[in-house]
Design an enzyme around this catalytic site. Structure first.
Site, mmCIF file in Angstrom:
data_model
loop_
_atom_site.group_PDB
_atom_site.id
_atom_site.type_symbol
_atom_site.label_atom_id
_atom_site.label_comp_id
_atom_site.label_asym_id
_atom_site.label_seq_id
_atom_site.Cartn_x
_atom_site.Cartn_y
_atom_site.Cartn_z
ATOM 1 N N SER A 42 79.083 8.635 22.916
ATOM 2 C CA SER A 42 79.484 9.780 24.033
ATOM 3 C C SER A 42 79.042 11.199 23.515
ATOM 4 O O SER A 42 79.049 12.068 24.332
ATOM 5 C CB SER A 42 80.946 9.493 23.960
ATOM 6 O OG SER A 42 81.642 9.771 23.031
ATOM 7 N N HIS B 217 75.568 5.773 27.598
ATOM 8 C CA HIS B 217 76.993 6.251 27.474
ATOM 9 C C HIS B 217 77.880 5.625 28.802
ATOM 10 O O HIS B 217 77.635 5.779 29.898
ATOM 11 C CB HIS B 217 77.110 7.777 27.447
ATOM 12 C CG HIS B 217 78.523 8.125 27.409
ATOM 13 N ND1 HIS B 217 78.711 9.360 27.753
ATOM 14 C CD2 HIS B 217 79.576 7.578 26.917
ATOM 15 C CE1 HIS B 217 80.029 9.581 27.512
ATOM 16 N NE2 HIS B 217 80.744 8.588 27.329
ATOM 17 N N GLU C 94 75.600 7.245 31.895
ATOM 18 C CA GLU C 94 74.902 8.149 31.276
ATOM 19 C C GLU C 94 73.715 7.467 30.419
ATOM 20 O O GLU C 94 74.326 7.216 29.381
ATOM 21 C CB GLU C 94 75.951 9.178 30.748
ATOM 22 C CG GLU C 94 75.286 10.764 30.671
ATOM 23 C CD GLU C 94 76.351 11.558 30.132
ATOM 24 O OE1 GLU C 94 77.266 11.270 29.387
ATOM 25 O OE2 GLU C 94 76.319 12.654 30.409
ATOM 26 N N ASN D 223 80.524 14.761 28.656
ATOM 27 C CA ASN D 223 81.474 15.247 27.355
ATOM 28 C C ASN D 223 81.254 16.731 27.132
ATOM 29 O O ASN D 223 82.127 17.285 26.501
ATOM 30 C CB ASN D 223 81.469 14.257 26.538
ATOM 31 C CG ASN D 223 82.134 13.027 26.913
ATOM 32 O OD1 ASN D 223 82.956 13.064 27.658
ATOM 33 N ND2 ASN D 223 82.199 12.169 25.917
#
Ligand code: 3H9
Length: 697
Positions: A411, A432, A444, A482
């Site tokens: 992440s 991700h 992602e 993130n």
């Protein structure tokens, strides 16, 4: 054959066949509508023709109105006129359905006398997913054909039903396994001798004998489930009109409600989402014809929460997958969790026993890394720690076969560093997944500096195959999602230090439409995750110069309050029910920290909470665009809608800010910056947009 490009007709024996030819999905654009009326008129005027079959060429019957025409002046004939012409046809018509007859497509079919379908057909009225309601008679004809309850369920959810359900509900007359056209011709021939043919609008004057409580029940259900949405409520009102008004008056009511929805922000935001999701698949420097690596088998390293969920994605679509753990005990535990997940689905009646067995048979466990040797893709899902991941990739590199995609589920970590530990960095890519990985739609995909175009194109394709919504991100800390979320959470903590209550911050965000507020998310994901990242940032000297470093979050972790998993975090959780309760101690901790940091506490209103959190996302999103780590603002919107529970109907954080007005957003940011410059880095990209009066589009 006539000359119209998007609709053709031919005559076989005494039956006219009208065929829509508007790839890819036979959307009912202006030329199609025109072609349909012209073809029908000609067939009706042809003495030889006794019955008519309406079909769609290619992968589907008409999949609805052409969404790209929305917001533009309607060119006549509109769909209501087309359907009226079909209902008034002198010769009986059967709509022969395949693929996805949706929205206006199904409405057109309901304007035909009969409907038949291939068994794989999925049909429905998904308009509420675009923030509108069916606008070509769907809310009036469907309840006349299938009853009010079925119509409400289909129209308010927008979820398509399968052919056998449609048959049971009285929407279609027959289902065939194959040979749709030949069967449809036989069907209409069998009806030619009938004296009259059914017309949906004339089945009943107005629908009677309906318990009016049903409308209240559906409204209640929607208000809970689709918080903030208006179109599903309008859909209920329109269906209700079918029980109170005669058909044509009901149609007028539908029109009025359709227009109201069509002109709303909810609709423009959801349509933005529809096109953005598809746009995200297009990577400017990767041509369409890029070679796609075949993926017939997969391996997932790590069978914890993430690894197990990732493996399920492969099994769900029939790709055999090997999961690898370092001990038999961990492997058994991991596989048991997968089994339990599937069993829950069986128990809910959403999966058959056979399907369950089939899926489980596709998942093999192993404790030796050698088992990855025949996989076409390896997804590493071990603990989020660089040294561990690097060591793992060094080993994977030695075993994985040639042309194998080497994916890391991370992440935040640097893909290039991970790739460096292999001899083939061009095959290394970040994937991700979002937790729970078998449920969350977003994937992602992170491009490293050496990742090859084939590997990117193949991974994007794989994501679609496993039914994810992929977004390509660049390799920055936290990637798109993130990196922005980190700033959003920092902002939430700063608000709590400055005087806002934890529960108020979460309430504002929840009321805005997010699935939950930032503190509740932290508790759900585990506060230790952010703690680990903050420790790494500290080691790397990141944010050292900043006033704010999530002190209370660290303190909670030091006390072992990781969130839901320890029954205590920012909230207190009932171990049985998971019900959360406000923890006044946490607000006091924020107060104490504020004192230590010399922060003057004050009342903070809901508006400030919403805008500081929203613009923290926006500002970071703009920086990501400026630095080239996202291809377009709409990719960021897709990321947030599918990965973070951002309300789709607000269009995503970038679109929401744009609707609010980027100039006003920048003014807000400038005023916030006066109190706290650390948290509001200047973004040239945003300033340039505002200076030049531009938008993200
Ligand atoms: C309606 O009907 C209103 C009426 O009640 C009243 C009117 C008065 N229009 O999704 P895909 C494009 S509202 C224009 O990747 P799949 C899409 O953008 C409509 N374009 O394929 C994409 O373009 P590109 C109700 C459309 O096989 C390409 O087609 N209907 C439309 O994965 C391929 O799409 C709906 O809401 C459209 N209606 O899925 C159905 N639909 O290649 C919306 C698709 O340039 N559509 N495109 O990126 C879908 O749900 C899916 O596209 C479908 C196929 C299931 C049909």
């Amino acid at each position: 054959m006539n000359e119209n490009k998007t609709v053709e007709y031919e005559i076989i024996d005494n039956i006219g066949i009208i065929k829509g030819i508007n790839p890819p999905v036979n959307a009912l654009s202006h030329s199609v509508r025109l072609g349909l009326i012209n073809s029908l008129t000609e067939l009706n005027n042809n003495q030889k023709v006794e019955g008519i079959v309406l079909i769609g060429d290619g992968r589907t019957f008409f999949a609805g109105a052409d969404i790209s025409e929305f917001g533009k002046p309607m060119q006549q004939p509109d769909l209501n006129n087309v359907i009226k012409t079909f209902e008034e046809s002198k010769k009986p018509i059967v709509a022969a359905l395949h693929g996805t007859p949706l929205g206006g497509g199904l409405e057109l079919a309901m304007g035909c006398n009969y409907r038949v379908a291939i068994s794989s057909t999925k049909l429905g009225l998904p308009e509420v997913k675009l923030g509108i309601i069916p606008g070509a008679g769907g809310t009036q004809r469907l309840p006349r054909l299938a009853g009010v309850e079925k119509a409400l369920a289909m129209i308010t959810s927008g979820i398509p039903i399968n052919a056998s359900d449609a048959l049971k509900s009285g929407i279609i007359e027959e289902v065939f396994e194959d040979a749709l056209v030949a069967n449809a011709i036989s069907f209409i021939k069998s009806k030619l001798q009938e004296e009259s043919h059914p017309v949906a609008s004339k089945l009943t004057n107005k629908i009677s004998n309906v318990n009016s409580d049903i409308f209240e029940e559906f409204s209640k259900k929607i208000k809970n489930k689709l918080r903030g949405r208006n179109s599903p409520l309008c859909a209920i009102e329109a269906v209700k009109a079918a029980t109170e008004l005669e058909f044509f008056q009901g149609l007028e009511k539908e029109r009025e409600l359709f227009k109201l929805c069509h002109d709303s922000n909810e609709s423009s935001s959801l349509i933005h989402m529809f096109f953005s999701e598809r746009q995200a698949l297009k990577i400017p420097d990767i041509p369409k014809e890029t070679k796609i690596l075949p993926i017939n088998s997969a391996a997932v390293i790590g069978c914890g929460t993430m690894g197990g969920g990732i493996a399920m994605n492969f099994a769900n679509i029939g790709i055999p997958v090997t999961v690898i753990e370092n001990s038999q005990d961990s492997l058994d535990k991991g596989i048991k969790i997968i089994e339990k997940n599937y069993s829950n689905t069986v128990a809910k009646g959403r999966m058959s026993e056979d399907d369950f067995k089939n899926k489980m048979s596709l998942i093999k466990g192993a404790t030796s890394l050698e088992s990855i040797s025949s996989a076409d893709v390896v997804v590493e899902a071990v603990f989020e720690e660089m040294s561990l991941k690097k060591e793992m990739f060094e080993r994977i590199d030695k075993i994985a076969k040639e042309n194998c995609i080497l994916a890391t589920n991370t992440s935040t970590l640097d893909i290039d560093q991970i790739a460096e530990s292999t001899t083939r960095p061009e095959y290394v890519i970040g994937t991700h997944f979002f937790s729970p990985a078998n449920v969350m739609k977003l994937l992602e995909i992170v491009r490293g500096k050496h990742t090859s175009k084939e590997v990117i194109a193949s991974t994007m394709k794989l994501a679609k195959t496993i039914k994810k919504v992929p977004v390509l991100a660049g390799n920055c800390d936290g990637f798109i999602g993130n990196r922005m979320f980190h700033e959003y959470v920092r902002q939430a903590h700063a608000l709590a230090e400055e005087g806002a209550k934890v529960a108020d911050i979460d309430r504002v965000i929840y009321d805005f439409g997010w699935a939950m507020g930032p503190f509740a998310v932290n508790d759900l994901a585990g506060n230790d995750v952010g703690w680990r990242i903050r420790k790494r940032h500290k080691q790397e000297g990141k944010y050292d110069n900043l006033r704010y470093t999530s002190t209370v979050a660290d303190q909670l972790c030091e006390l072992g309050r990781y969130g839901q998993k320890t029954n205590r975090g920012f909230y207190i959780y009932d171990p049985q029910t998971r019900q959360k309760q406000i923890d006044p101690e946490v607000d006091m901790m924020f107060e104490k920290v504020a004192k230590e940091k010399g922060i003057q506490r004050r009342e903070i209103d809901d508006n400030e909470i919403l805008h500081r959190l929203s613009w923290a996302l926006l500002n970071t999103g703009c920086m990501i665009l400026e630095e080239g780590f996202a291809l377009r603002a709409s990719d960021i919107d897709v990321t947030y809608a599918y990965g973070y529970g951002y309300p789709h109907w607000r269009g995503g954080p970038m679109r929401y800010a744009q609707d609010y007005g980027l100039k006003k957003v920048l003014e807000d940011i400038e005023s916030f910056r006066k109190n706290n410059s650390d948290m509001w880095p200047k973004c040239n990209y945003l300033e340039e947009l505002v200076k030049n009066n531009k938008t993200f589009n």
